[in-house]
Scaffold this active site. Structure first.
Site, PDB file in Angstrom:
ATOM      1  N   ASP A  16      26.588  45.684  29.274  1.00 49.24           N
ATOM      2  CA  ASP A  16      25.991  44.712  28.353  1.00 49.24           C
ATOM      3  C   ASP A  16      27.081  43.931  27.626  1.00 49.24           C
ATOM      4  O   ASP A  16      26.967  42.717  27.421  1.00 49.24           O
ATOM      5  CB  ASP A  16      25.089  45.424  27.350  1.00 49.24           C
ATOM      6  CG  ASP A  16      24.105  46.358  28.032  1.00 49.24           C
ATOM      7  OD1 ASP A  16      23.611  45.999  29.120  1.00 49.24           O
ATOM      8  OD2 ASP A  16      23.837  47.444  27.490  1.00 49.24           O
ATOM      9  N   SER A  34      29.172  44.601  38.267  1.00 49.16           N
ATOM     10  CA  SER A  34      30.063  45.602  37.691  1.00 49.16           C
ATOM     11  C   SER A  34      30.271  46.721  38.707  1.00 49.16           C
ATOM     12  O   SER A  34      29.304  47.302  39.199  1.00 49.16           O
ATOM     13  CB  SER A  34      29.456  46.189  36.406  1.00 49.16           C
ATOM     14  OG  SER A  34      29.334  45.188  35.421  1.00 49.16           O
ATOM     15  N   LEU A  35      31.535  47.025  38.981  1.00 53.50           N
ATOM     16  CA  LEU A  35      31.876  48.088  39.938  1.00 53.50           C
ATOM     17  C   LEU A  35      32.524  49.269  39.221  1.00 53.50           C
ATOM     18  O   LEU A  35      33.330  49.998  39.807  1.00 53.50           O
ATOM     19  CB  LEU A  35      32.822  47.542  41.014  1.00 53.50           C
ATOM     20  CG  LEU A  35      32.329  46.307  41.780  1.00 53.50           C
ATOM     21  CD1 LEU A  35      33.362  45.866  42.796  1.00 53.50           C
ATOM     22  CD2 LEU A  35      30.981  46.582  42.443  1.00 53.50           C
ATOM     23  N   ALA A  66      34.946  51.540  37.202  1.00 57.39           N
ATOM     24  CA  ALA A  66      36.396  51.533  37.014  1.00 57.39           C
ATOM     25  C   ALA A  66      37.111  50.665  38.040  1.00 57.39           C
ATOM     26  O   ALA A  66      38.290  50.336  37.870  1.00 57.39           O
ATOM     27  CB  ALA A  66      36.927  52.958  37.087  1.00 57.39           C
ATOM     28  N   GLY A  79      36.411  47.549  38.725  1.00 68.20           N
ATOM     29  CA  GLY A  79      36.486  46.159  38.307  1.00 68.20           C
ATOM     30  C   GLY A  79      35.148  45.449  38.368  1.00 68.20           C
ATOM     31  O   GLY A  79      34.084  46.086  38.375  1.00 68.20           O
TER      32      GLY A  79
END
Length: 315
Positions: free
Chosen positions: A252, A220-221, A223, A225
């Protein structure tokens, strides 16, 4: 069925405030309590999507009894392991402009017998699971190698494991070849010991985790993506969020979407992005239902924007 393992679950109390004024008496506009902990959140999102889920959790004190009841109210079967210490309570303060202040309690100190009881409960319930999601920090009393032992036992039982943890616990577990690891950008940077400034940096870090044992990396990056690096290649997914209300539990929700969509390839990544984007637009740690999802807004591509500078560089 998705089996989740949360060795340090919580009751999550969220208060929405006009502003956070230190030293003042504050009155919350909204307050709520939810069953919490990363694995519990995954179970909540899986249940909201209409799938069966079982949550393996240590439960202690009146807080543990309330957590058990709340899990049932969310349609989650609790496989509770009694422990002597009380289940922790975490506090999240949400200001009108979206700023979050979190106070996380340490949680109980688990005895060796309690730690073994958790592992044994996972083993006995793993046969019926399509995926086992092991999530969150380890409570006091559990060594960093505890997740590695869990992954090893799970693989011996023939089940697939998704691991969402960080630090020494993640490093120790990589050698047991978890099927998916799910770091955020900060956790990914910590795991490789260097800052990440671009999407390309994140890809290289994910590939390094694969070299060290992870079979796939779902990163997870924020905002910017999400990335999926697995045997099919490197995939990048993104969707716009109209308004960010709370990012608590968004990762999650993403993992739940990924696993319920099969846990591999671009289709599962698209589901992860849809779930994570929906979650940030909901209050507190509310998990999205199918009605909250906007799959048409999701873009998944193998043309990864390697030079894109991360909006929030990880160090």
């Amino acid at each position: 069925m998705i089996l989740t393992v949360t060795p340090n679950p919580s009751l999550d109390r969220t208060y929405e405030l006009p502003s956070l004024d230190r030293g003042a008496v504050l009155r919350a506009a909204v307050d709520r309590v939810d069953p919490g902990g990363k694995g519990v959140n995954v179970s909540r999102a899986v249940a909201a999507a209409g799938h069966r889920t079982v949550a393996v959790v240590p439960l202690g004190g009146p807080e543990g009894a309330l957590l058990d009841r709340l899990l049932g109210e969310h349609g989650i079967e609790a496989a509770g392991v009694p422990v002597a210490g009380s289940t922790r309570v975490n506090i999240t303060l949400v200001e009108r402009d979206g700023t979050l202040t979190k106070v996380n309690a340490a949680g109980p100190d688990l005895a060796p017998a309690e730690a073994e009881a958790l592992l044994e409960t996972v083993r006995t319930r793993s046969a019926e699971a399509d995926w086992i999601a092991c999530c969150g920090s380890l409570p006091r009393g559990l060594r960093p190698e505890w997740y590695a032992e869990l992954v090893a036992r799970t693989h011996r039982a023939g089940a697939r494991v998704a691991l969402d943890t960080s630090g020494a616990a993640l490093t120790a577990a990589l050698g047991e070849r978890p099927d998916v690891v799910k770091p955020n950008a900060e956790e990914l940077a910590e795991a490789v010991g260097r800052p990440l400034a671009t999407v390309g940096d994140a890809v290289k870090a994910a590939e390094e985790l694969r070299d060290r044992g992870a079979r796939a990396v779902l990163a997870s990056l924020g905002a910017d993506g999400q990335l999926l690096v697995d045997d099919t290649g490197v995939w990048f997914g993104h969707a716009p969020a109209e308004a960010v209300r709370s990012n608590v539990g968004a990762g999650d929700a993403s993992l739940a979407g990924f696993l319920t969509a099969g846990g591999a390839g671009p289709v599962a990544l698209a589901a992860a992005v849809a779930h994570g984007t929906a979650a940030v637009q909901l209050p507190g740690s509310v998990m999205p239902s199918p009605a909250d999802l906007d799959p048409e807004a999701v873009t998944v591509t193998a043309s990864v924007p390697l030079d894109r500078v991360l909006g929030e560089p990880a160090s």
